[in-house]
Design an enzyme around this catalytic site. Structure first.
Site, PDB file in Angstrom:
ATOM      1  N   LYS A 188      19.295 -35.836   0.903  1.00 32.32           N
ATOM      2  CA  LYS A 188      20.670 -35.729  -0.190  1.00 32.32           C
ATOM      3  C   LYS A 188      20.052 -35.005  -1.075  1.00 32.32           C
ATOM      4  O   LYS A 188      19.402 -35.758  -2.058  1.00 32.32           O
ATOM      5  CB  LYS A 188      20.914 -37.041  -0.377  1.00 32.32           C
ATOM      6  CG  LYS A 188      21.995 -37.489  -1.442  1.00 32.32           C
ATOM      7  CD  LYS A 188      23.236 -36.492  -1.612  1.00 32.32           C
ATOM      8  CE  LYS A 188      24.178 -36.976  -2.274  1.00 32.32           C
ATOM      9  NZ  LYS A 188      23.539 -36.115  -3.498  1.00 32.32           N
ATOM     10  N   GLU A 264      11.028 -42.482  -9.603  1.00 30.20           N
ATOM     11  CA  GLU A 264      11.073 -41.920 -10.879  1.00 30.20           C
ATOM     12  C   GLU A 264      11.993 -41.388 -10.982  1.00 30.20           C
ATOM     13  O   GLU A 264      12.806 -40.776 -11.374  1.00 30.20           O
ATOM     14  CB  GLU A 264       9.826 -40.307 -10.370  1.00 30.20           C
ATOM     15  CG  GLU A 264       8.948 -39.868 -10.857  1.00 30.20           C
ATOM     16  CD  GLU A 264      10.303 -38.608 -12.432  1.00 30.20           C
ATOM     17  OE1 GLU A 264      10.274 -39.042 -13.280  1.00 30.20           O
ATOM     18  OE2 GLU A 264       9.484 -37.783 -11.748  1.00 30.20           O
ATOM     19  N   CYS A 299      11.201 -34.070 -16.389  1.00 30.80           N
ATOM     20  CA  CYS A 299      11.456 -35.887 -17.017  1.00 30.80           C
ATOM     21  C   CYS A 299       9.905 -35.954 -18.063  1.00 30.80           C
ATOM     22  O   CYS A 299      10.424 -36.681 -18.157  1.00 30.80           O
ATOM     23  CB  CYS A 299      10.953 -36.364 -14.749  1.00 30.80           C
ATOM     24  SG  CYS A 299       9.951 -35.337 -14.179  1.00 30.80           S
ATOM     25  N   GLU A 398      16.208 -40.782 -23.540  1.00 31.20           N
ATOM     26  CA  GLU A 398      16.035 -40.001 -23.065  1.00 31.20           C
ATOM     27  C   GLU A 398      17.288 -38.984 -23.096  1.00 31.20           C
ATOM     28  O   GLU A 398      18.331 -38.874 -22.540  1.00 31.20           O
ATOM     29  CB  GLU A 398      15.414 -39.985 -21.774  1.00 31.20           C
ATOM     30  CG  GLU A 398      15.208 -38.110 -20.545  1.00 31.20           C
ATOM     31  CD  GLU A 398      14.663 -38.646 -19.368  1.00 31.20           C
ATOM     32  OE1 GLU A 398      14.133 -37.681 -18.690  1.00 31.20           O
ATOM     33  OE2 GLU A 398      15.301 -39.512 -18.370  1.00 31.20           O
TER      34      GLU A 398
END
Length: 495
Positions: A188, A264, A299, A398
């Protein structure tokens, strides 16, 4: 003859938009599509199949049937290697097209897609093709009247949900080891960047991967992703993305079949520069590129810069000088090194964080504005804030955008305390000439990846993943192969 420009090639390219299910390119059963918008100029690139639960169920059923009849699982290592190597060859053949699709879909500079993203995706495929016959079982130390051994067996159907910042590269971090272990996969892609995943599905069929072994279901995360995660026939979800979505995936696992989940979930990574840094120019370059590469949509972005107070002013001058060379430009221009953010929403999120940092009293040293508005694209210039307090929003959350926050420290203890003062634990780095300090700090930093006198200095041979709320499970290295397998013990009683 002059080679055609990426813009000219794009005009002639048939963009993939259909799902790949059971070996065929298909529309969504409902006929629904969604606009695939390019962040380069805000225009609609194409219409992509908006897969619903019915489509996901069909893809999962195809993957399950392929797994149970052994059409891929039971092929020997040599046969599996041949198909995966062929896939890598086809990706290499179409590398320019893949780079173009990646650039126009995400806003990343095409020079980075050509030099980094696509070669790394190809390399990952080859690495796991080569590694798949290097996973051995073990023989137990049984009594004399028994023979016991343990073997790795594929889990079954893997649901891979991948992010939009490195779409093909992150896909291959999951697809390649999962296939190498003999699993079937339902991929996906993020709705912001479906093109290279759909192209991958086509290439996999051309490479000889049996129908149903790799299915690609584009669609909205809250629809297609949720259906995949709730499926009773999916044995594992491998996910890279945001913390809130990761939490929902764990809930879906509990609500369904207790499928395994590997997550993650990003970070708020610190880069620490001590006064005895061996190369301030190299560290300044790493500080800037560590957070601004790929428009900050990484990331492991080094979004917190911790500088020893005695060198802060001189060092920040160097960092600002490097950042000023990063001028946002057209992603399809081969000279561009800093492109567009992936979507209008992500651009506005970054601008909101910048406004919050201003309101909380941080000192803006550089940038902070949307630029190139006349193009219709989503561009934010590199932004640096000094005098960041530990409780400032910019130090805690973040951004996933081109925004750097700077803090100072007096000694190693304060540096480590500040570095670890986050709910995340994905990456960290430090610069020092003192080997004892380097190794001591590396041990004390709570992060899955620690780099000394460099940033992002690792490759496919080393595991990738985080501590704390950065998630669990590892991509890359042989550890990823183990993630997609169960360990079975077998004992024979000797007569």
């Amino acid at each position: 003859m002059t080679a055609a420009s990426p813009i000219d090639v794009l005009k002639t390219l048939a963009l993939p938009g259909r799902a790949v299910i059971d070996g065929a390119l298909v529309e969504a059963a409902s006929g629904m599509t969604f606009h695939n918008v390019s962040p380069r100029d805000g225009t609609v690139l194409n219409q992509v199949a908006a897969c619903q639960s019915e489509d996901v169920d069909r893809a999962v059923a195809s993957a399950r049937a392929a797994f149970e009849d052994g059409r891929w699982r039971d092929q020997g290592p040599r046969a599996k290697k041949a198909v995966l190597f062929k896939l890598a060859e086809l990706m290499e053949r179409d590398a320019e097209q893949l780079a173009l699709l990646e650039s126009v879909d995400t806003g990343k500079p095409i020079r980075d897609a050509r030099a980094v993203d696509i070669p790394l995706a190809i390399g990952t495929t080859r690495w796991y093709a080569e590694a798949l016959d290097k996973i051995y079982g073990e023989v137990g130390t049984s009594p004399i009247d028994r023979l016991s051994w343990a073997v790795h067996e594929p889990l079954g159907v893997i649901g891979a949900i991948v992010p939009w910042n490195f779409p093909l590269h992150m896909a291959m971090w999951k697809v390649a080891p999962a296939l190498a272990m003999g699993n079937s996969v339902v991929l996906k892609p993020a709705e912001q960047s479906p093109l290279t995943a759909l192209k991958l599905g086509e290439l996999a069929l051309e490479a000889g991967l049996p129908p149903g072994v790799l299915n690609v279901v584009p669609g909205l995360g809250g629809v297609a992703g949720e259906a995949l995660a709730l499926s009773m026939e999916v044995d594992m979800i491998a996910f890279t993305g945001s913390g809130p979505v990761g939490r929902r995936l764990m809930e879906y696992s509990a609500r369904s079949n207790l499928k395994r989940v590997s997550l993650e979930l990003g970070g708020k990574s610190p880069q620490i520069v001590f006064a005895d840094c061996p190369d301030l120019d190299a560290a300044a370059s790493a500080a800037a590129w560590g957070v601004f590469y790929n428009q900050g949509e990484v990331c492991t972005a080094a979004s917190r810069l911790l500088v020893q107070d005695s060198i802060k002013d001189a060092f920040l001058e160097k960092v600002v000088a490097v950042a000023k060379t990063m001028v946002p430009g057209d992603p399809l221009d081969p000279e561009t090194s800093f492109g567009a953010m992936v979507s209008e929403r992500q651009m506005n999120t970054a601008l909101d964080y910048i406004a919050t940092a201003d309101s909380q009293g941080a000192r803006r040293l550089l940038g902070g504005s949307r630029v190139r508005q006349e193009t219709g694209g989503f561009y934010v210039e590199p932004t640096i804030f000094d005098r960041l307090a530990p409780d400032h929003t910019l130090a805690r959350e973040e951004v996933f955008g081109p925004v750097l926050g700077v803090q100072t420290f007096k000694d190693p203890d304060e540096a480590i305390r500040l570095a670890n003062d986050t709910v995340y634990g994905l990456a960290a780095g430090l610069w020092t000439s003192d080997i004892n300090r380097a190794l001591t700090c590396a041990r004390r930093l709570k992060a899955g990846l620690v780099w000394i006198n460099g940033w992002d200095a690792c490759d496919i041979t080393m595991p990738f993943g985080g501590f704390k709320q950065s998630g669990f499970g590892r991509d890359r290295s042989l550890h990823a192969l183990h993630k997609y397998a169960d360990l079975k013990s077998v004992s024979v009683t000797l007569r």
